[in-house]
Scaffold this active site. Structure first.
Site, PDB file in Angstrom:
ATOM      1  CG  LEU A 273      -2.233  -0.723   1.007  1.00  0.00           C
ATOM      2  CD1 LEU A 273      -2.958  -1.038   2.348  1.00  0.00           C
ATOM      3  CD2 LEU A 273      -3.179  -0.020  -0.083  1.00  0.00           C
ATOM      4  NE  ARG A 274       7.307   2.874   0.854  1.00  0.00           N
ATOM      5  CZ  ARG A 274       7.577   4.049   1.692  1.00  0.00           C
ATOM      6  NH1 ARG A 274       7.379   4.155   2.756  1.00  0.00           N
ATOM      7  NH2 ARG A 274       8.581   4.829   1.034  1.00  0.00           N
ATOM      8  CB  ALA A 275       2.397   2.239  -4.779  1.00  0.00           C
ATOM      9  CB  VAL A 278       4.299   7.463  -2.055  1.00  0.00           C
ATOM     10  CG1 VAL A 278       5.203   8.219  -2.966  1.00  0.00           C
ATOM     11  CG2 VAL A 278       5.138   6.824  -0.926  1.00  0.00           C
TER      12      VAL A 278
END
Ligand SMILES: [Zn+2]
Length: 675
Positions: A273-275, A278
């Site tokens: 889920l970092r994408a 960010v």
């Protein structure tokens, strides 16, 4: 006098990525990839001048904000309402060769032990707090330091611990890394921890190029005058950043915009889920930068282009990239459609979703406006154009197509004997900053790793003379012992590959290439430099000078044509020349020669090709070059010439089949069973 940020021409993506991070440091930093001579460093260094100034507590080495001082500040506690001092935001450069102590700071163990004082010397992380931390050639930084940096960047805290003494302080900074992919890639797990990535290339438009040169000339002739001429532009940029920062908390990310963010991330098959986080943060920052209070589709598009290319699942040898058509499609599909007869968006076409074992999609076809570099050409040839699918399509017709390598496997670790002192890596044993404790010595400088037993033993004989009466040991400075550590170093792995007709069938050559490719993958993981010498026909050539780019080596290997005579001696002599030059250039890096051959040598009639090869091998052995011979001989009748060559080289000889890590266990088993 730095070059003004506003005067940088081109580099639009890079400048935007830096500015968005300046507006919203939560985005998580920028990685800039591009060849040499693209003014990457100039642009980064110019950034500090347009960042808003920071207010600090005077005398605090950790740049505490007077409004909210760090409660854990080693220079604290600071009185509330202490006077403030305003200074420009700092840009701190982290050199690639920096020690861990230089980065995180050092604890004076000598004073801790002899005086009972906790003395901390701040490192670069402290210096960069509330500013920019810049690492040029970040791909050459040791994994361990990159981890430290990214951890500090993520937590906003630096933590140092030595022998039970620890210090913690705030370290929030904008992390910027630049790298030249030709010198080796950053490992994927580190790549995706940078918030944004951009690719830079020299501008193609002649008018733009001319403007770059004109400004550079003007700057070099009169830096102060040039800076003065751009001062207005710089002030305007600084003001716009400050304005966007103030606006940032008020920007609205609607549900519809958030849906577009997640749809785009899903379309590009990114991990975790970092994408999404960010991309959302970058979209919000872009809206603030553009002076808007609400995130639009344009903000999402810009954010995705900067946040996603390096987060897609891929092989280490694939280049980052994002396909504009896929992006447009994903944005269009997720666009909220006003109107009475609202149809559900069509499902994305393509193969079954999350099918186990399905290869990741490869839609990183080169953009129409880009000229593919030789490495990219090699890659796309290997992948095959999307429409033609399988096969080695793309090789020019009429030319003998190179044999494709067989599938790579996990290679066993080949190593240089003895203990080296080279740069940290994962191949051969070496004296190191980290690793296993193997002994103690008198320190040659400040003690960084205390060897406790050694110190106690050194102090013990002096206790009576020092007037010890109670239970505690009396330790003096001269008793302190430094631990010596043994870790692993990276090496220069120079491949010498027989590409002649003697190597047999195409299938055999495919297996040989597959084996060398496997060793290259292994070298990539062990942080080695690699080089490739090949010999066939009349001569030997340095197909790839020693480089960090395993990717380039793999491309050369795939393209390597085969056939013709077998000038083995020339190959070995070429290797010896290459190593001689490298020894001057990088004396600490120990070489490992991997000779891939069946041991045969042929030359013009009347020459003793085999004798010449053995003489060349002896010369390499006399230089002390560590070598491994990979025996490629196949077929029912074997001459065992590779083993003879190995003996002349003083090298271990392994059969091609013994290179796989798994086969090592099998070998041990078979030896045990035979005994
Ligand atoms: Zn402080």
């Amino acid at each position: 006098m730095t070059y003004p940020f506003g005067a940088v021409v081109g580099m639009d993506d890079m400048r935007l990525a830096l500015l968005l991070n300046a507006v919203s440091p939560a985005i998580g930093g920028v990685l800039v990839r591009g060849e040499k001579g693209t003014a990457k460093s100039t642009t980064v260094r110019a950034l500090a001048a347009v960042l808003p100034p920071v207010a600090v507590v005077p005398g605090c080495r950790f740049a505490c904000d007077p409004a909210a001082p760090d409660p854990a500040c080693p220079d604290g506690p600071h009185e509330p309402g202490a006077p403030a001092q305003t200074r420009p935001a700092r840009l701190v450069e982290l050199p690639v060769g920096a020690s861990e102590d230089r980065v995180v700071g050092s604890l004076d163990l000598e004073r801790a032990l002899t005086e009972g004082v906790k003395a901390f010397e701040p490192g670069l992380l402290a210096a960069a707090h509330r500013g920019v931390l810049y690492v040029d050639e970040v791909n050459l930084l040791h994994d361990h330091l990159v981890d430290l940096l990214l951890d500090a960047a993520a937590l906003g805290t630096a933590y140092v611990e030595r022998e039970g003494v620890s210090v913690r302080h705030a370290a929030r900074f904008l992390l910027v890394g630049t790298m030249n992919p030709e010198e080796g890639e950053l490992r994927p797990q580190l790549l995706d921890r940078f918030g944004l990535t951009v690719e830079v290339a020299a501008p193609r438009d002649p008018a733009v190029r001319a403007e770059v040169v004109r400004r550079r000339f003007a700057y070099d002739a009169d830096p102060a005058g040039f800076a003065a001429a751009w001062a207005g532009e710089e002030a305007a940029l600084a003001e716009r950043i400050a304005g966007a920062r103030a606006r940032l908390p008020h920007v609205v990310l609607s549900d519809a915009a958030l849906q577009q963010v997640t749809a785009v991330c899903a379309a590009f098959d990114v991990d975790g889920l970092r994408a999404d986080l960010v991309t959302a943060r970058a979209a919000v920052a872009h809206a603030a930068w553009a002076g808007r209070d609400e995130v639009t589709e344009d903000d999402v598009r810009v954010a995705a282009r900067l946040a996603l290319p390096h987060r897609r699942r891929r092989n280490p040898f694939d280049a980052p990239g994002l396909d504009d058509d896929t992006l447009d499609q994903a944005l269009e599909d997720s666009r909220p459609e006003p109107g009475p007869d609202e149809d559900p968006p069509p499902p994305p076409d393509g193969p079954d979703d999350d099918g186990g074992g399905a290869p990741p999609p490869r839609d990183d076809t080169p953009r129409a406006d880009g000229d593919p570099s030789p490495a990219e050409e090699g890659r796309s040839r290997d992948d095959g154009p999307p429409d033609e699918g399988e096969g080695r399509g793309g090789a020019p017709a009429g030319e003998r197509a190179a044999v494709a390598p067989s599938d790579p496997f996990r290679a066993r670790r080949l190593e240089v004997p003895g203990v080296g002192a080279g740069a940290a890596g994962r191949r051969s044993k070496a004296r190191a900053e980290r690793g296993r404790v193997v002994g103690s010595v008198r320190p040659n400088g400040p003690v960084t790793r205390l060897h406790l037993v050694g110190t106690v033993l050194a102090a013990a004989p002096h206790q009576t003379a020092r007037g010890r009466t109670g239970p505690g040991l009396r330790v003096a400075r001269e008793d302190l012992r430094q631990a010596t550590l043994e870790g692993r170093e990276g090496n220069l792995v120079l491949f010498v590959v027989d590409a002649s007709g003697s190597m047999g069938s195409r299938a055999r050559m495919g297996a040989v290439k597959g084996a060398v490719l496997s060793l290259l993958l292994d070298a990539y993981q062990r942080r080695d430099k690699v080089g490739l010498v090949t010999f066939r026909g009349a001569d030997a050539g340095l197909a790839l000078p020693p480089t960090w780019s395993v990717e380039a080596a793999a491309a050369r290997l795939r393209e390597l044509p085969t056939g013709g005579r077998t000038p083995l001696a020339a190959g070995l002599l070429r290797a010896a020349d290459t190593l001689r030059v490298e020894r001057v250039r990088d004396p600490q890096r120990r070489p490992l020669l991997v000779v891939v051959t069946d041991g045969r040598a042929t030359g013009p009639r009347g020459t003793d090709a085999l004798g010449a090869a053995h003489a060349a091998a002896q010369r390499l052995a006399a230089d002390g070059t560590a070598a491994v011979v990979v025996d490629c001989e196949s077929g029912p009748v074997r001459l065992g010439l590779a083993g003879v060559l190995g003996a002349h080289l003083g090298a271990q000889t392994l059969r091609l089949e013994e290179l796989a890590a798994e086969s090592l266990a099998a070998t041990v088993r078979s030896v045990r069973e035979a005994a």
